[in-house]
Enzyme design. Sequence first.
Site, short mmCIF file in Angstrom:
data_model
loop_
_atom_site.label_atom_id
_atom_site.label_comp_id
_atom_site.label_asym_id
_atom_site.label_seq_id
_atom_site.Cartn_x
_atom_site.Cartn_y
_atom_site.Cartn_z
N GLU A 63 0.82 -1.20 0.00
CA GLU A 63 0.00 0.00 0.00
C GLU A 63 0.86 1.26 0.00
O GLU A 63 0.59 2.22 -0.73
CB GLU A 63 -0.92 0.02 1.23
CG GLU A 63 -1.90 -1.15 1.29
CD GLU A 63 -1.35 -2.34 2.05
OE1 GLU A 63 -2.14 -3.07 2.66
OE2 GLU A 63 -0.11 -2.56 2.03
N CYS A 89 -2.51 -4.00 7.10
CA CYS A 89 -2.15 -4.25 8.51
C CYS A 89 -2.58 -3.07 9.37
O CYS A 89 -2.69 -1.93 8.92
CB CYS A 89 -0.67 -4.51 8.64
SG CYS A 89 0.40 -3.15 8.12
N CYS A 98 -0.41 -0.02 7.61
CA CYS A 98 -0.80 0.39 6.26
C CYS A 98 -2.21 0.98 6.24
O CYS A 98 -2.52 1.82 5.39
CB CYS A 98 -0.73 -0.80 5.31
SG CYS A 98 0.96 -1.35 4.98
N ARG A 221 19.37 -21.20 -8.60
CA ARG A 221 20.37 -20.67 -9.54
C ARG A 221 19.88 -20.66 -10.99
O ARG A 221 20.49 -20.01 -11.83
CB ARG A 221 21.68 -21.45 -9.44
CG ARG A 221 21.55 -22.93 -9.70
CD ARG A 221 22.85 -23.67 -9.38
NE ARG A 221 22.72 -25.09 -9.65
CZ ARG A 221 22.20 -25.96 -8.79
NH1 ARG A 221 21.77 -25.54 -7.62
NH2 ARG A 221 22.11 -27.23 -9.10
N GLU A 305 13.16 -31.54 -1.17
CA GLU A 305 13.74 -32.36 -2.23
C GLU A 305 14.65 -33.37 -1.54
O GLU A 305 15.81 -33.07 -1.23
CB GLU A 305 14.52 -31.52 -3.23
CG GLU A 305 13.66 -30.56 -4.03
CD GLU A 305 14.41 -29.91 -5.19
OE1 GLU A 305 15.40 -30.52 -5.67
OE2 GLU A 305 14.00 -28.82 -5.62
N GLY A 307 15.31 -37.90 -0.46
CA GLY A 307 15.23 -39.27 -0.92
C GLY A 307 14.00 -39.98 -0.40
O GLY A 307 13.18 -39.43 0.34
#
Length: 377
Positions: A63, A89, A98, A221, A305, A307
Amino acid sequence: MPDSTAASHGATDTARMREALLLAACAVGLCEPNPRVGCVIASADGRSIGRGHTQEAGAAHAEVMALRNAAAMGEDTRGGTAWVTLEPCSHHGRTPPCSDALLAAGLARVVVAVADPNPLVAGEGIARLRAAGIAVDVGVLADEARELNIGFFSRMLRGRPWLRMKAAISLDGRTALDNGLSQWITGEVARADGHAWRKRAGALLTGVGTVLDDNPRLDVRLVTTACQPLRVVVDSRLDTPSNARILDSPGSVLLYAAAPSEDRVAALQARGAEVTLVPGANGKVDLPSMLQDLGKRGINELHVESGSKLNGSLVRAGLVDEWLVYVAPKLLGRGRALADLQDLEHLDDAVALCFHGVDRIGDDLRLRLRPSGAAPF
């Protein structure tokens, strides 16, 4: 006959809120642990005069950015309308409320997509605006706004992050060959898309088995990001080598252990890693307690991520909120499974999922699945 003015108003609200949602998406990878919020401001005569999204933690919210944008263009906000993807907020945190900024701007109307689940707000921002005589409408594109901040809602309402488990599999459900080779099952486009999902997360998590087998960097990356997520390793005995690549990448590393030795802790701390003890049964890390700790650290989305062993443990514990599975049009035959699960005697005992999205990503398919039944919060 339908009221044309009301119908027009609805179409305008939807279009402006969709624009605000696109702005909010620009805060992905930037504003953690704050929610991703976008704001569009129109003048009293309906012209778009201000746009903004949440900046990094401690900097301006959406805002304020939109109001600054309007001021920079010399525009008058008095009597105008703001469309905001999350309730403004109403409390003093790292920045002022805000809702106060919108009041000071002299707006006549504020359209809010969804109320803020933060107990420090939770309707107070809307109430403050209405008490000051501003017309407030709530619920425009609420589902889309909630979905964009699903991790923030999870942390506010459950005290833990939204856990998204990512995997790349062959058509016959293998994540790697029997010898452990897995690079690469899917194509370049799918791998870049996976990094875009990494960027969404406040933390990336793997298990020590993956660290030992694959020696991953576990960073973002392949897409541009303003900051790197926290990297987390579940390592009950602290077997992570001090020369592991995960310790070399920029950003912070956190290891959860059960009962490590002082020497192992010292060696990892010397590499800049933080070690936290969360002991559970059988000398393993207590996974639910780990998620609660990550919630306290401000992690909204946790991207996993790992096993098959850790995947299986998370599934059995009922901690997986969403599966992000890339399926390659390949058959590998014998190989490693997505998750180690107990043998079933009845089909009714299977883990039931529902499709949340199915998309073609390059030569592969991206499946998004969530547990069947009621929403987690």
